[in-house]
Structures are given as C-alpha cells and as structure tokens.
Write an enzyme that holds these catalytic residues in place. Sequence first.
Site, PDB file in Angstrom:
ATOM      1  CD  GLU A  25      -1.537  13.017   4.363  1.00  0.00           C
ATOM      2  OE1 GLU A  25      -1.812  12.924   3.151  1.00  0.00           O
ATOM      3  OE2 GLU A  25      -2.135  12.390   5.253  1.00  0.00           O
ATOM      4  CE  LYS A  86      -5.493   8.793  -2.203  1.00  0.00           C
ATOM      5  NZ  LYS A  86      -6.827   8.241  -1.914  1.00  0.00           N
ATOM      6  CB  VAL A 106      -0.146   7.837   5.032  1.00  0.00           C
ATOM      7  CG1 VAL A 106       0.694   7.071   6.058  1.00  0.00           C
ATOM      8  CG2 VAL A 106      -1.082   8.827   5.727  1.00  0.00           C
ATOM      9  CG  ASP A 138     -10.220   0.209  -1.275  1.00  0.00           C
ATOM     10  OD1 ASP A 138      -9.009   0.450  -1.070  1.00  0.00           O
ATOM     11  OD2 ASP A 138     -11.050   1.103  -1.517  1.00  0.00           O
ATOM     12  CB  SER A 140      -4.888   2.229   2.656  1.00  0.00           C
ATOM     13  OG  SER A 140      -3.946   3.263   2.420  1.00  0.00           O
ATOM     14  CB  ALA A 141      -0.511   1.592  -0.739  1.00  0.00           C
ATOM     15  CG  ASP A 142      -1.749   5.101   3.781  1.00  0.00           C
ATOM     16  OD1 ASP A 142      -1.119   5.391   2.745  1.00  0.00           O
ATOM     17  OD2 ASP A 142      -2.664   5.812   4.261  1.00  0.00           O
ATOM     18  CE  LYS A 159     -10.858   9.098   6.830  1.00  0.00           C
ATOM     19  NZ  LYS A 159      -9.433   9.165   7.130  1.00  0.00           N
TER      20      LYS A 159
HETATM   21  N1  PSU Z   1      -7.263  10.407   6.108  1.00  0.00           N
HETATM   22  C1  PSU Z   1      -7.759  11.652   6.237  1.00  0.00           C
HETATM   23  N2  PSU Z   1      -7.550  12.577   5.275  1.00  0.00           N
HETATM   24  C2  PSU Z   1      -6.843  12.245   4.163  1.00  0.00           C
HETATM   25  C3  PSU Z   1      -6.304  10.928   4.048  1.00  0.00           C
HETATM   26  C4  PSU Z   1      -6.538  10.050   5.034  1.00  0.00           C
HETATM   27  O1  PSU Z   1      -8.395  11.951   7.224  1.00  0.00           O
HETATM   28  O2  PSU Z   1      -6.700  13.100   3.296  1.00  0.00           O
HETATM   29  C5  PSU Z   1      -5.465  10.581   2.865  1.00  0.00           C
HETATM   30  C6  PSU Z   1      -4.036  10.229   3.323  1.00  0.00           C
HETATM   31  O3  PSU Z   1      -3.142  10.811   2.431  1.00  0.00           O
HETATM   32  C7  PSU Z   1      -3.984   8.715   3.222  1.00  0.00           C
HETATM   33  C8  PSU Z   1      -4.889   8.491   2.052  1.00  0.00           C
HETATM   34  O4  PSU Z   1      -2.704   8.224   3.031  1.00  0.00           O
HETATM   35  O5  PSU Z   1      -5.953   9.412   2.236  1.00  0.00           O
HETATM   36  C9  PSU Z   1      -5.385   7.083   1.969  1.00  0.00           C
HETATM   37  O6  PSU Z   1      -5.952   6.898   0.724  1.00  0.00           O
HETATM   38  P1  PSU Z   1      -6.316   5.421   0.251  1.00  0.00           P
HETATM   39  O7  PSU Z   1      -7.409   5.005   1.185  1.00  0.00           O
HETATM   40  O8  PSU Z   1      -6.793   5.582  -1.159  1.00  0.00           O
HETATM   41  O9  PSU Z   1      -5.081   4.599   0.388  1.00  0.00           O
HETATM   42 MN    MN Z   2      -7.928   2.252  -1.557  1.00  0.00          MN
END
Ligand code: PSU
Ligand code: MN
Length: 304
Positions: A25, A86, A106, A138, A140-142, A159
């Site tokens: 990514e 992003k 992701v 909140d 994540s879309a992941d 994390k």
């Molecule tokens: N975890 C990390 N470093 C990162 C990310 C996640 O340790 O940079 C990034 C990844 O690209 C992941 C995104 O898909 O953050 C998730 O963001 P959000 O929580 O806004 O969905």
């Molecule tokens: Mn989010």
Amino acid sequence: MQSFLLFSPEVMAARNAGLPVVALESTIISHGMPYPQNVQTAREVEQIIRDAGAVPATIAIIDGKICVGLNDEQLERLGTAQDAIKVSRRDLAYVLSQNLLGATTVAATMICAELAGIEVFVTGGIGGVHRGAETSFDISADLQELAGTNVAVVCAGVKSILDIGLTLEYLETQGVPVVSVGQPGFPAFFTRESGFKADFQLDAPEDQAAFIRTKWQLGLDGGVVVSNPVPAESAMPKEEIDRITEQALKEAAAQGVTGKAVTPFLLARIKELTEGRSLVTNIALVKHNALVGARLAVALNGNA
Ligand code: PSU
Ligand code: MN
C-alpha cells in the site's frame, strides 16, 4: 476497469512469467511515516520481497491511473507530496477521474490488487473498529473490504489505538478468517500480544496457502487476515505504548480530529511521544511482514 491499470515494467514482466507478486500500500508512505524513513522503508520492503523470490508491486493513484509497481521517482513523489490524498474505497473514483495524487489504504489497495490479479498484500496494520465507535461510528472501511475482496492481507494485527476485541467481532460477523503466524495470539501491532486469540494458527507458508486456496475454491469470497507479530526484539513495552496511546487519543478528541484524519494523527503523535521509537518498531514489523508475505505468495503460486 482493466483500462485504469498501469503496470510497471518489473510487475508486467512478473505477470508474463507467472512469478509470484506481492502488493504493497501507499498510505503508509504518504500518511503513515515521516520522510525520509517512509521512502527508504518502502524501498527496503520491496527488496526483502525480491530477495524472498517474489516481485513487489506498490500501488498508488497517479495521473489518472492505478499504478501497480512504482519507480523511484514515483515513490519519492508520494513520500514528499503535501497533496497526496488518502484513498479508501469511497475516494477511488474521485481521485482517478480528477487526475489527483492518491495513496491507497488497505481497503483501496485490496481493490486494486484484486483487479490486478494479485493475491497477497503486505502492510503494517489494518484499520479496525475505533474505541468509542458506539458513538462515533468510526469503523475502518478496511474491515468491509476484507469481507468481500479476495486478497490475503499480511499485517501485524491492529494497533491498540483501536478496539481490538470489537474489530475481531466485526471480522467474525463478516466471515473473515484471522490467521496467526508463530503464536496463537492475535498481535497488537506495536506489541506481540493483544490478549485475544487468532482463529487459526498456521505457521508454514504452504499451510497458509492451502487454507486460503481452499477458501476461494469453495467460492467463499473475501479476504484473509494473516497476522504476524512484531519481532520480539523490536516490540514496544506494553505499559508505555498503552499510556501514550491513551494520551494521543485524548488529544485527538480535544482537537476535534475526526474521519480519515484520525489514524494519521494518532500515528504521528505516538511517534512524537515515544521520541521516534514507535517508528522504529513500525519499520521492523513491516519488514517482517514483507518476508512472511513473500513466502506466502511463493507458496500460493505453487498452489494455483
Ligand atoms: N496502520 C498503520 N499505518 C498506516 C495505516 C494503518 O500502522 O498508515 C493506514 C492504512 O492505509 C489503513 C488506514 O488502511 O491507515 C486506515 O485508515 P482508517 O482508520 O481511516 O480507515
Ligand atoms: Mn475511520
């Protein structure tokens, strides 16, 4: 959709030769780590994958194309640009159609990898259910991407800035298997143990490949989380990272940080509060994931 894809010469040659390819990514480069460690790590991770017998394909949106495999100049641009967006699932069409610079999360990297026929994707940590999601919504879309897109995602867990238990519940509901490597426990990114167990421990790449291939042969669409703990010598002390995470979360709330800015804010703040040690851990775990992912890609390629 294929017309949006632009393969680098290295990735194109790998495809033609039927070699194993590993997707990487780019949000981790643009929003996850500071310059110049971001670009340097990206290059080193690519080399680890090559040394293990696979071909790296870092994915980003550049000049209206989904670039699969980046050259040095493109990596440098992503690592230094102030205007890289992003890009998750909902952002993909906007950034492509408007010819903007996009770093894929992701979720978006999974979409692009599947389009490109790449089965294995290596990252640091996946997004998940944030603490307090019952009021912030909140999530994540992941996680939703893992539910439906056929890519195995090698990561060091999620994390502890997230609610790990709720993240695992969400994945279970969506039928996403969580595999662990080398231990039964699901790792917590900066540390090796989250206090939660993975669903299945599969240490050998051949066993991981057989499991993943069987899932897809059964028509059970969706991803697999392959969780690989940070090497012991690079892990952060749990008490310290927990304390600092709490502080960073409080600051994010006090400053009104929301939406897609939350994860980059927390990562940057944790790095400051640990005086850079969280970044050292982050780099070590991504490199370890690259090795595990390359071996998995090689095994999957032999199990086509
Ligand atoms: N975890 C990390 N470093 C990162 C990310 C996640 O340790 O940079 C990034 C990844 O690209 C992941 C995104 O898909 O953050 C998730 O963001 P959000 O929580 O806004 O969905
Ligand atoms: Mn989010």
